[in-house]
Design an enzyme around this catalytic site. Structure first.
Site, short mmCIF file in Angstrom:
data_model
loop_
_atom_site.label_atom_id
_atom_site.label_comp_id
_atom_site.label_asym_id
_atom_site.label_seq_id
_atom_site.Cartn_x
_atom_site.Cartn_y
_atom_site.Cartn_z
N GLU A 98 0.85 -1.21 0.00
CA GLU A 98 0.00 0.00 0.00
C GLU A 98 0.88 1.25 0.00
O GLU A 98 2.02 1.22 0.47
CB GLU A 98 -0.92 -0.05 1.25
CG GLU A 98 -1.76 1.17 1.52
CD GLU A 98 -2.80 1.49 0.46
OE1 GLU A 98 -2.43 1.63 -0.72
OE2 GLU A 98 -3.98 1.65 0.83
N ASP A 99 0.35 2.35 -0.55
CA ASP A 99 1.12 3.60 -0.55
C ASP A 99 1.20 4.23 0.83
O ASP A 99 2.27 4.59 1.30
CB ASP A 99 0.53 4.60 -1.58
CG ASP A 99 -0.95 4.90 -1.39
OD1 ASP A 99 -1.60 4.30 -0.50
OD2 ASP A 99 -1.48 5.74 -2.15
N ASP A 102 -3.50 5.75 6.54
CA ASP A 102 -3.96 7.01 7.13
C ASP A 102 -4.92 6.66 8.28
O ASP A 102 -4.48 6.35 9.38
CB ASP A 102 -4.60 7.83 6.02
CG ASP A 102 -4.98 9.24 6.44
OD1 ASP A 102 -4.37 9.77 7.38
OD2 ASP A 102 -5.89 9.82 5.81
N PHE A 151 -0.49 16.34 3.84
CA PHE A 151 -0.92 15.70 2.60
C PHE A 151 0.30 15.54 1.68
O PHE A 151 0.96 16.52 1.33
CB PHE A 151 -2.00 16.54 1.91
CG PHE A 151 -2.62 15.82 0.76
CD1 PHE A 151 -3.61 14.86 0.96
CD2 PHE A 151 -2.19 16.06 -0.54
CE1 PHE A 151 -4.16 14.16 -0.11
CE2 PHE A 151 -2.74 15.38 -1.61
CZ PHE A 151 -3.73 14.43 -1.39
N ASP A 158 -1.22 10.80 -5.39
CA ASP A 158 -1.75 11.84 -6.26
C ASP A 158 -2.35 13.04 -5.51
O ASP A 158 -2.67 12.95 -4.33
CB ASP A 158 -2.85 11.27 -7.16
CG ASP A 158 -4.16 11.06 -6.40
OD1 ASP A 158 -4.12 10.44 -5.31
OD2 ASP A 158 -5.21 11.53 -6.86
N ARG A 164 1.42 11.72 -9.59
CA ARG A 164 1.82 10.36 -9.20
C ARG A 164 3.20 9.99 -9.75
O ARG A 164 3.90 9.17 -9.18
CB ARG A 164 0.82 9.31 -9.74
CG ARG A 164 -0.56 9.37 -9.13
CD ARG A 164 -1.36 8.14 -9.58
NE ARG A 164 -2.79 8.27 -9.32
CZ ARG A 164 -3.38 7.96 -8.17
NH1 ARG A 164 -2.66 7.54 -7.16
NH2 ARG A 164 -4.68 8.10 -8.02
P1 5GP Z 1 -7.19 5.22 4.88
O1 5GP Z 1 -8.31 4.30 4.62
O2 5GP Z 1 -6.02 4.61 5.62
O3 5GP Z 1 -7.67 6.50 5.54
O4 5GP Z 1 -6.74 5.75 3.49
C1 5GP Z 1 -5.72 5.29 2.75
C2 5GP Z 1 -5.78 5.95 1.39
O5 5GP Z 1 -6.03 7.37 1.47
C3 5GP Z 1 -4.43 5.82 0.73
O6 5GP Z 1 -4.32 4.64 0.01
C4 5GP Z 1 -4.40 7.04 -0.15
O7 5GP Z 1 -5.02 6.76 -1.38
C5 5GP Z 1 -5.24 8.09 0.56
N1 5GP Z 1 -4.39 9.01 1.32
C6 5GP Z 1 -4.26 9.13 2.64
N2 5GP Z 1 -3.39 10.10 2.96
C7 5GP Z 1 -2.92 10.60 1.79
C8 5GP Z 1 -1.97 11.63 1.46
O8 5GP Z 1 -1.35 12.29 2.29
N3 5GP Z 1 -1.76 11.84 0.13
C9 5GP Z 1 -2.41 11.16 -0.84
N4 5GP Z 1 -2.12 11.46 -2.10
N5 5GP Z 1 -3.31 10.18 -0.56
C10 5GP Z 1 -3.56 9.91 0.74
#
Ligand code: 5GP
Length: 176
Positions: A98-99, A102, A151, A158, A164
């Site tokens: 995963e990237d 959060d 962010f 992205d 990206r």
């Molecule tokens: P979660 O379900 O953990 O809140 O969300 C994860 C997803 O939110 C990540 O896979 C990503 O797509 C998006 N996300 C969360 N924080 C960031 C951020 O700082 N930058 C970007 N570009 N995407 C984020």
């Protein structure tokens, strides 16, 4: 079009060094196993490509995609799988790539969904971890970098589907 202000957070050489460390660790941990890497689209595509190429053990690769429904950039907790894995999961060692973690909601849903298919093991490798932002408890097994809130874009991540392709990671202080 005007570009938002951005501040570099991780350079391409810092990223390459950390990815190599992770790849070495994963190669040791999964030596001799039937490893399937599952990348979470779209954000993990660059991290997964670099990680897989730096690994010294065989693996298969597949992808999954999840959408989170909520207001703006906030996850509501309603996660839907919009592209499923093609590969067989049962009995295999699964490493989800995963990237960024959060709130933890997306990965919790993906892990719980794939666990129902009876893998031999399932772990998560996240490039970035925003630990302070969790809405639910969630621990990734491998983490590239832990960061504060903010962010981030680049290296797969992205901003409105832009950026990206950037090889470095930036923080956008005031995303709009
Ligand atoms: P979660 O379900 O953990 O809140 O969300 C994860 C997803 O939110 C990540 O896979 C990503 O797509 C998006 N996300 C969360 N924080 C960031 C951020 O700082 N930058 C970007 N570009 N995407 C984020």
């Amino acid at each position: 079009m005007a570009q938002p202000e951005k501040v570099i957070l991780y350079t391409r050489s810092e990223i390459a060094r950390r990815v190599k460390d992770l790849a070495d660790q994963i190669s040791r941990d999964y030596a001799g196993s039937d490893l399937l890497l599952i990348g979470v689209l779209k954000g993990a595509f660059m991290f997964m490509a670099d990680l897989a190429r730096a690994m010294s053990i065989p693996c298969q690769t597949d992808f999954i995609r999840a959408a989170s429904y909520g207001a703006g950039s906030e996850s509501s907790g309603t996660i839907v799988i919009t592209k499923d894995v093609d590969a067989e999961i049962q009995g295999r060692d699964i490493l989800i790539i995963e990237d960024i973690v959060d709130t933890g909601l997306t990965l919790r849903h993906i892990v719980d969904t794939l666990k129902l298919r009876k893998p031999n093991s399932i772990r998560v490798c996240a490039f970035l971890d925003k630990r302070g932002r969790r809405k639910i408890p969630f621990e990734a097994d491998y983490v590239g970098f832990s960061m504060e809130d903010g962010f981030v874009v680049g290296y797969g991540l992205d901003f409105n589907e832009q950026d990206r392709h950037w090889p470095d990671v930036y923080v956008i202080p005031n995303p709009v």
